[in-house]
Design an enzyme around this catalytic site. Sequence first.
Site, PDB file in Angstrom:
ATOM      1  N   HIS A   6      -1.155   0.192  -9.882  1.00 19.19           N
ATOM      2  CA  HIS A   6      -1.743  -0.801  -8.967  1.00 19.19           C
ATOM      3  C   HIS A   6      -2.282  -2.017  -9.741  1.00 19.19           C
ATOM      4  O   HIS A   6      -3.479  -2.303  -9.715  1.00 19.19           O
ATOM      5  CB  HIS A   6      -2.861  -0.158  -8.121  1.00 19.19           C
ATOM      6  CG  HIS A   6      -3.093  -0.905  -6.829  1.00 19.19           C
ATOM      7  ND1 HIS A   6      -3.528  -0.288  -5.671  1.00 19.19           N
ATOM      8  CD2 HIS A   6      -2.957  -2.222  -6.520  1.00 19.19           C
ATOM      9  CE1 HIS A   6      -3.657  -1.195  -4.717  1.00 19.19           C
ATOM     10  NE2 HIS A   6      -3.320  -2.371  -5.208  1.00 19.19           N
ATOM     11  N   GLU A  26      -3.952   7.379  -5.235  1.00 20.06           N
ATOM     12  CA  GLU A  26      -4.085   6.623  -6.478  1.00 20.06           C
ATOM     13  C   GLU A  26      -5.322   7.143  -7.188  1.00 20.06           C
ATOM     14  O   GLU A  26      -6.369   7.209  -6.552  1.00 20.06           O
ATOM     15  CB  GLU A  26      -4.244   5.126  -6.191  1.00 20.06           C
ATOM     16  CG  GLU A  26      -2.967   4.525  -5.663  1.00 20.06           C
ATOM     17  CD  GLU A  26      -3.036   3.028  -5.399  1.00 20.06           C
ATOM     18  OE1 GLU A  26      -4.044   2.400  -5.783  1.00 20.06           O
ATOM     19  OE2 GLU A  26      -2.088   2.504  -4.818  1.00 20.06           O
ATOM     20  N   ARG A  63       0.853  -1.182   0.000  1.00 22.10           N
ATOM     21  CA  ARG A  63       0.000   0.000   0.000  1.00 22.10           C
ATOM     22  C   ARG A  63       0.895   1.239   0.000  1.00 22.10           C
ATOM     23  O   ARG A  63       1.916   1.292   0.698  1.00 22.10           O
ATOM     24  CB  ARG A  63      -0.907   0.031   1.241  1.00 22.10           C
ATOM     25  CG  ARG A  63      -2.066  -0.964   1.193  1.00 22.10           C
ATOM     26  CD  ARG A  63      -3.099  -0.612   0.124  1.00 22.10           C
ATOM     27  NE  ARG A  63      -4.223  -1.544   0.079  1.00 22.10           N
ATOM     28  CZ  ARG A  63      -4.310  -2.600  -0.744  1.00 22.10           C
ATOM     29  NH1 ARG A  63      -3.318  -2.874  -1.585  1.00 22.10           N
ATOM     30  NH2 ARG A  63      -5.377  -3.363  -0.737  1.00 22.10           N
TER      31      ARG A  63
HETATM   32  C1  DGY Z   1      -5.336  -6.300  -3.023  1.00 17.47           C
HETATM   33  O1  DGY Z   1      -6.028  -7.274  -3.311  1.00 17.47           O
HETATM   34  O2  DGY Z   1      -5.291  -5.846  -1.880  1.00 17.47           O
HETATM   35  C2  DGY Z   1      -4.520  -5.688  -4.112  1.00 17.47           C
HETATM   36  O3  DGY Z   1      -3.941  -4.522  -3.736  1.00 17.47           O
HETATM   37  C3  DGY Z   1      -5.331  -5.529  -5.382  1.00 17.47           C
HETATM   38  O4  DGY Z   1      -5.670  -6.752  -5.875  1.00 17.47           O
END
Ligand code: DGY
Length: 327
Positions: A294, A275, A246
Amino acid sequence: MGGLPEQEIFKVFVTREIPQAGIKRIREFAEVDVWQGMLPPGRDELLERVGGCHGLITLLSDRVDAELIEHAGLQLRVISNYAVGVNNIDLEAARLRGIAVGNTPDVLTDATADTALALLLAAARRLPEAIDNVRQGNWKTWEPKGFLGVDLVGRTVGIVGMGRIGFAVAKRLHFGWGMQVLYTSRTPKPRADQELGAKRVSLTDLLKGSDFVSLHCPLTSETRDSINTKRLALMRDHAVLVNTARGEILDQDALYEALRNRRIFAAGLDVTTPEPLPTNHPLASLPNCVIAPHIGSASFDSRNAMALIAAENLIAGLTRQPLPHPV
Ligand code: DGY
């Protein structure tokens, strides 16, 4: 009067179009309203559409907080996140209202680990810079000193957060490139120790001792901004930092300075704050910062499997069964 009890009609809101397999499965159990926009619903639209729903399929871009849960109403039974990360959901607010929360682990582990590797290689070997050079017509000759990057073989990788994805990244680098593995984790990880000869260390020792650092911890109050100026200063000057977890785990201003001043060699980011990252963000101007939008879990198989798991979590929650993947 006798007769069968009336069949409950469940209402479900899905905040974006997810793969059809998942939607089809949910339609067997519920009336489904799917947000059709290219962009996520705005806050007002989201609050309006969740009203009266028994179940929600949400994305990491949806803030699911006490206000939203309140808007949905008392009949809300389940929130099924189409992601493994659940930092977009106020888990305590859900718990207080007895709402089940599910996520989609496992099926995106390999896809996300592959993305981390792709970013690591791209940043270490300056691939985006080199590709731009060709695209812009600047490839004039073979350059003895052009685009020199960092070697991987026999080096050390530091995995911050040795969960499923961290392990999958470490495994690739250990068996593929013969890397030693250091890791941080709240609990010991005997499998990593035994299978990869990995060593659990403090974050300080990991940052000092690694040539590559890959972040795989969840975003919590403890991990937020944990990779900051002080911590970046501990890293080796040829180090490459990768983040597929993250964005908020990294202090981006500190990272910008570290990259600009060549305090570290490069970074590969699949996640940012915010984002999308604005194109005029300072990090986007740096040749040694590789940024992807992402896409960690963005493989056909992973996203389909995520849709099916999200559907099964949702159906279990609607019918008051234990969720296959509860948070
Ligand atoms: C998640 O699943 O947490 C990813 O960041 C996106 O698939």
